[in-house]
Design a protein around this motif. Structure first.
Motif, PDB file in Angstrom:
ATOM      1  N   PRO A 205       0.835  -1.076   0.135  1.00  5.88           N
ATOM      2  CA  PRO A 205      -0.042   0.164  -0.138  1.00  5.88           C
ATOM      3  C   PRO A 205       0.890   1.487   0.122  1.00  5.88           C
ATOM      4  CG  PRO A 205      -0.187  -1.283   1.949  1.00  5.88           C
ATOM      5  CD  PRO A 205       0.595  -1.813   1.182  1.00  5.88           C
ATOM      6  N   LEU A 206       1.883   1.242   0.151  1.00  6.42           N
ATOM      7  CA  LEU A 206       3.018   2.338   0.296  1.00  6.42           C
ATOM      8  C   LEU A 206       3.397   2.645  -1.163  1.00  6.42           C
ATOM      9  CD1 LEU A 206       5.256   1.538   3.439  1.00  6.42           C
ATOM     10  CD2 LEU A 206       3.250   3.078   3.155  1.00  6.42           C
ATOM     11  N   GLY A 207       3.057   1.475  -2.049  1.00 10.37           N
ATOM     12  CA  GLY A 207       3.573   1.889  -3.510  1.00 10.37           C
ATOM     13  C   GLY A 207       3.375   3.258  -4.258  1.00 10.37           C
ATOM     14  N   PRO A 208       2.221   3.670  -4.154  1.00  8.77           N
ATOM     15  CA  PRO A 208       1.867   5.085  -4.863  1.00  8.77           C
ATOM     16  C   PRO A 208       2.523   6.326  -4.188  1.00  8.77           C
ATOM     17  CG  PRO A 208      -0.121   3.725  -4.536  1.00  8.77           C
ATOM     18  CD  PRO A 208       0.954   3.195  -3.549  1.00  8.77           C
ATOM     19  N   SER A 209       2.486   6.364  -2.654  1.00  6.89           N
ATOM     20  CA  SER A 209       3.257   7.360  -2.229  1.00  6.89           C
ATOM     21  C   SER A 209       4.871   7.362  -2.489  1.00  6.89           C
ATOM     22  CB  SER A 209       3.108   7.347  -0.724  1.00  6.89           C
ATOM     23  OG  SER A 209       3.555   5.986  -0.007  1.00  6.89           O
ATOM     24  N   ILE A 210       5.241   6.015  -2.523  1.00  2.68           N
ATOM     25  CA  ILE A 210       6.636   6.000  -2.857  1.00  2.68           C
ATOM     26  C   ILE A 210       6.910   6.495  -4.289  1.00  2.68           C
ATOM     27  CG2 ILE A 210       8.658   4.246  -3.348  1.00  2.68           C
ATOM     28  CD1 ILE A 210       7.645   2.976  -0.883  1.00  2.68           C
ATOM     29  N   LEU A 211       6.143   6.107  -5.156  1.00  7.76           N
ATOM     30  CA  LEU A 211       6.310   6.478  -6.390  1.00  7.76           C
ATOM     31  C   LEU A 211       6.319   8.132  -6.810  1.00  7.76           C
ATOM     32  CD1 LEU A 211       4.176   3.876  -8.983  1.00  7.76           C
ATOM     33  CD2 LEU A 211       6.805   4.739  -8.722  1.00  7.76           C
ATOM     34  N   GLN A 212       5.323   8.613  -6.015  1.00 10.89           N
ATOM     35  CA  GLN A 212       5.220  10.253  -5.801  1.00 10.89           C
ATOM     36  C   GLN A 212       6.506  10.980  -5.344  1.00 10.89           C
ATOM     37  OE1 GLN A 212       1.598  11.185  -3.656  1.00 10.89           O
ATOM     38  NE2 GLN A 212       1.665  13.457  -4.346  1.00 10.89           N
ATOM     39  N   LYS A 213       7.047  10.308  -4.452  1.00 13.45           N
ATOM     40  CA  LYS A 213       8.211  10.990  -3.856  1.00 13.45           C
ATOM     41  C   LYS A 213       9.282  10.675  -4.623  1.00 13.45           C
ATOM     42  CE  LYS A 213       6.370  10.804   0.875  1.00 13.45           C
ATOM     43  NZ  LYS A 213       6.442  10.292   2.232  1.00 13.45           N
ATOM     44  N   ALA A 214       9.574   9.233  -5.329  1.00 20.54           N
ATOM     45  CA  ALA A 214      10.728   9.086  -5.877  1.00 20.54           C
ATOM     46  C   ALA A 214      10.811   9.554  -7.402  1.00 20.54           C
ATOM     47  CB  ALA A 214      10.751   7.501  -6.005  1.00 20.54           C
ATOM     48  N   ARG A 215       9.670   9.844  -7.877  1.00 21.95           N
ATOM     49  CA  ARG A 215       9.513  10.688  -9.480  1.00 21.95           C
ATOM     50  C   ARG A 215       8.714  11.645  -9.393  1.00 21.95           C
ATOM     51  NH1 ARG A 215      10.999   7.617 -13.649  1.00 21.95           N
ATOM     52  NH2 ARG A 215      11.397   9.614 -14.661  1.00 21.95           N
ATOM     53  N   PRO A 216       9.108  12.847  -8.655  1.00 20.73           N
ATOM     54  CA  PRO A 216       8.606  13.919  -8.862  1.00 20.73           C
ATOM     55  C   PRO A 216       8.852  14.634 -10.251  1.00 20.73           C
ATOM     56  CG  PRO A 216      10.578  14.357  -7.306  1.00 20.73           C
ATOM     57  CD  PRO A 216      10.136  12.862  -7.613  1.00 20.73           C
ATOM     58  N   ASP A 217       9.938  14.247 -10.681  1.00 22.52           N
ATOM     59  CA  ASP A 217      10.449  14.813 -12.056  1.00 22.52           C
ATOM     60  C   ASP A 217       9.155  14.423 -13.023  1.00 22.52           C
ATOM     61  OD1 ASP A 217      11.531  12.089 -11.489  1.00 22.52           O
ATOM     62  OD2 ASP A 217      12.068  12.601 -13.602  1.00 22.52           O
ATOM     63  N   LEU A 218       8.757  13.111 -13.005  1.00 23.73           N
ATOM     64  CA  LEU A 218       7.816  12.634 -13.957  1.00 23.73           C
ATOM     65  C   LEU A 218       6.441  13.117 -13.917  1.00 23.73           C
ATOM     66  CD1 LEU A 218       7.359  10.477 -16.012  1.00 23.73           C
ATOM     67  CD2 LEU A 218       6.969   8.762 -14.154  1.00 23.73           C
ATOM     68  N   THR A 219       5.945  13.273 -12.547  1.00 19.87           N
ATOM     69  CA  THR A 219       4.546  14.120 -12.581  1.00 19.87           C
ATOM     70  C   THR A 219       4.638  15.582 -12.944  1.00 19.87           C
ATOM     71  OG1 THR A 219       5.177  14.491 -10.189  1.00 19.87           O
ATOM     72  CG2 THR A 219       4.024  12.447 -10.411  1.00 19.87           C
ATOM     73  N   ARG A 220       5.748  16.109 -12.782  1.00 22.40           N
ATOM     74  CA  ARG A 220       5.864  17.544 -13.170  1.00 22.40           C
ATOM     75  C   ARG A 220       5.748  17.723 -14.704  1.00 22.40           C
ATOM     76  NH1 ARG A 220      10.106  18.105  -9.469  1.00 22.40           N
ATOM     77  NH2 ARG A 220      11.698  18.078 -11.297  1.00 22.40           N
ATOM     78  N   LYS A 221       5.972  16.559 -15.399  1.00 19.06           N
ATOM     79  CA  LYS A 221       5.958  16.672 -16.949  1.00 19.06           C
ATOM     80  C   LYS A 221       4.430  16.597 -17.172  1.00 19.06           C
ATOM     81  CE  LYS A 221       9.775  13.209 -17.117  1.00 19.06           C
ATOM     82  NZ  LYS A 221      10.738  14.057 -17.107  1.00 19.06           N
ATOM     83  N   PHE A 222       3.455  16.139 -16.405  1.00 17.91           N
ATOM     84  CA  PHE A 222       2.015  16.461 -16.758  1.00 17.91           C
ATOM     85  C   PHE A 222       1.358  17.240 -16.231  1.00 17.91           C
ATOM     86  CE2 PHE A 222       4.006  12.059 -17.676  1.00 17.91           C
ATOM     87  CZ  PHE A 222       3.285  11.748 -18.633  1.00 17.91           C
TER      88      PHE A 222
END
Length: 393
Positions: A205-222
């Motif tokens: 269940p920690l997966g989404p939050s880990i992705l969010q913190k690990a890849r802020p560069d990816l989310t910024r693209k969108f």
């Protein structure tokens, strides 16, 4: 053991909702469709389905087919579909074993697994009823697109390879060339025995939050399209990859040392029919080695091979510089419709990457094939304006 791993909070329904939240911001995408491709050799007796997004399907211009990269899904083309579908049909598929497509068990042999991927793509084409089309693949999707073009060249109007994975040969002197520390060598050695994204499933269940913190560069693209990109993109990617790792396991069979393919594509493209035009698009900041693109260009003097490098873009070149990427692909489509070829990028713009002076982090990223790039969001001034003018011809 596997039942314990299923504590991941995911389901096909949750993936559908995550995709829906992204696609709700697009204007051109109609209802998605599961395309029945039937049973595939060596993959059981049940029919398989390829999830397909469609836009402007009524257009009579040359269709464009989009094939996503490893660990991704068709919704990540959200910055591109509306623009690319302005003048032609666009089909974005979830590769078999990924996203919302069926997740059968692939063969563990690299050659056979690759053949199963390509057969699934051809079965999909037959079911959709496409005769000839522009094929665009990103990363692992670029590898599969190239393999498909070699097998079915008569179907390809133009092959576009966006920062394609699996093209260079693995160096014999990996340890010396990249000078990895001992801990990195140990990590890479252990990781070879696991699927690349197994850690994500271990986090549950920690997966989404880990992705969010690990890849802020990816989310910024969108962020320009998706008001809640910081949540929507990690959720989508999590649900794409927290389920049965079918395609991921097949990818593991195809790879060699994470960063390379067991059967690299650079020399295999020699067997592609000379009549098939190729455009390779690289990000100037990507960890992907772009030298094979120029090797392909110079080894096919009687073919159209263009190499484009988008300044300021990383591995996710379609998102880092979405406007320029869309202009480039739209220009290719316009020329295909007219029966002409787009202008070639001047050869003088090629500057090979230095093999010396790489930082440990750059070397490690390249070595273990981490899907992470550091394309600066504030580096628009690096975009070459003359290149933009050239794309619009």
């Amino acid at each position: 053991m596997w039942s314990w791993l299923r504590w991941c909070p995911t389901s096909p329904e949750m993936l559908r909702e995550a995709e829906k939240r992204i696609l709700s911001h697009l204007q051109s995408v109609g209802p998605g469709k599961y395309v029945d491709i039937g049973c595939l050799e060596g993959m059981g007796t049940e029919s398989n389905y390829v999830w397909t997004l469609r836009a402007n399907a009524e257009s009579r211009n040359t269709p464009l087919v989009l094939v996503h990269g490893f660990g991704s899904g068709s919704a990540l083309w959200c910055l591109n579909i509306d623009t690319l579908a302005a003048h032609r049909p666009v089909y974005a598929i979830d590769i078999l074993g990924f996203g919302r497509s069926s997740r059968p068990k692939f063969d563990t042999d690299a050659v056979k697994a690759e053949k199963q991927f390509i057969t699934s793509m051809e079965r999909w084409r037959q079911s959709i009823g496409l005769h000839k089309f522009i094929l665009l693949g990103h990363s692992f999707g670029g590898f599969l697109a190239a393999s498909y073009a070699i097998k079915y060249p008569e179907r390809i109007s133009h092959l576009v390879l966006a920062d394609p994975w699996g093209f260079p040969e693995r160096p014999l002197d990996v340890d010396e060339r990249y000078k990895l520390p001992l801990w990195a060598k140990a990590l890479a050695s252990v990781a070879q025995h696991f699927n690349p994204l197994s850690v994500l499933r271990f986090t549950g269940p920690l997966g989404p939050s880990i992705l969010q913190k690990a890849r802020p560069d990816l989310t910024r693209k969108f962020a320009g399209l998706l008001p809640n990109a910081a949540e929507d993109i990690p959720n989508y990617l999590y649900h794409c990859n927290a389920q049965e790792p079918s395609g991921e396991t097949a990818f593991h069979s195809l790879m060699s040392g994470f960063g390379w393919a067991k059967h690299p594509m650079v020399h295999r493209l020699d067997s592609l029919q000379q009549e098939v035009p190729i455009t390779l698009v690289y990000g100037s900041r990507s960890w992907i080695d772009r030298d094979p693109g120029f090797q392909i260009k110079y080894s096919r003097p009687n073919s159209f091979v263009d190499v484009q490098i988008l300044q300021g873009a990383g591995h996710h070149v379609y998102a880092d510089r979405a406007e320029r990427f869309n202009t480039l692909v739209s220009t290719i489509g316009k020329h295909v419709d007219l029966g002409t070829l787009p202008p070639l990028q001047p050869q003088s713009s090629y500057r090979p990457k230095s093999e010396n002076g790489l930082s440990i982090s750059d070397s490690l990223s390249k070595f273990i094939n981490v899907r992470h790039d550091t394309a600066g969001d504030d580096n628009e001034e690096e975009v070459n304006k003359s290149d933009e003018d050239e794309l619009e011809k």
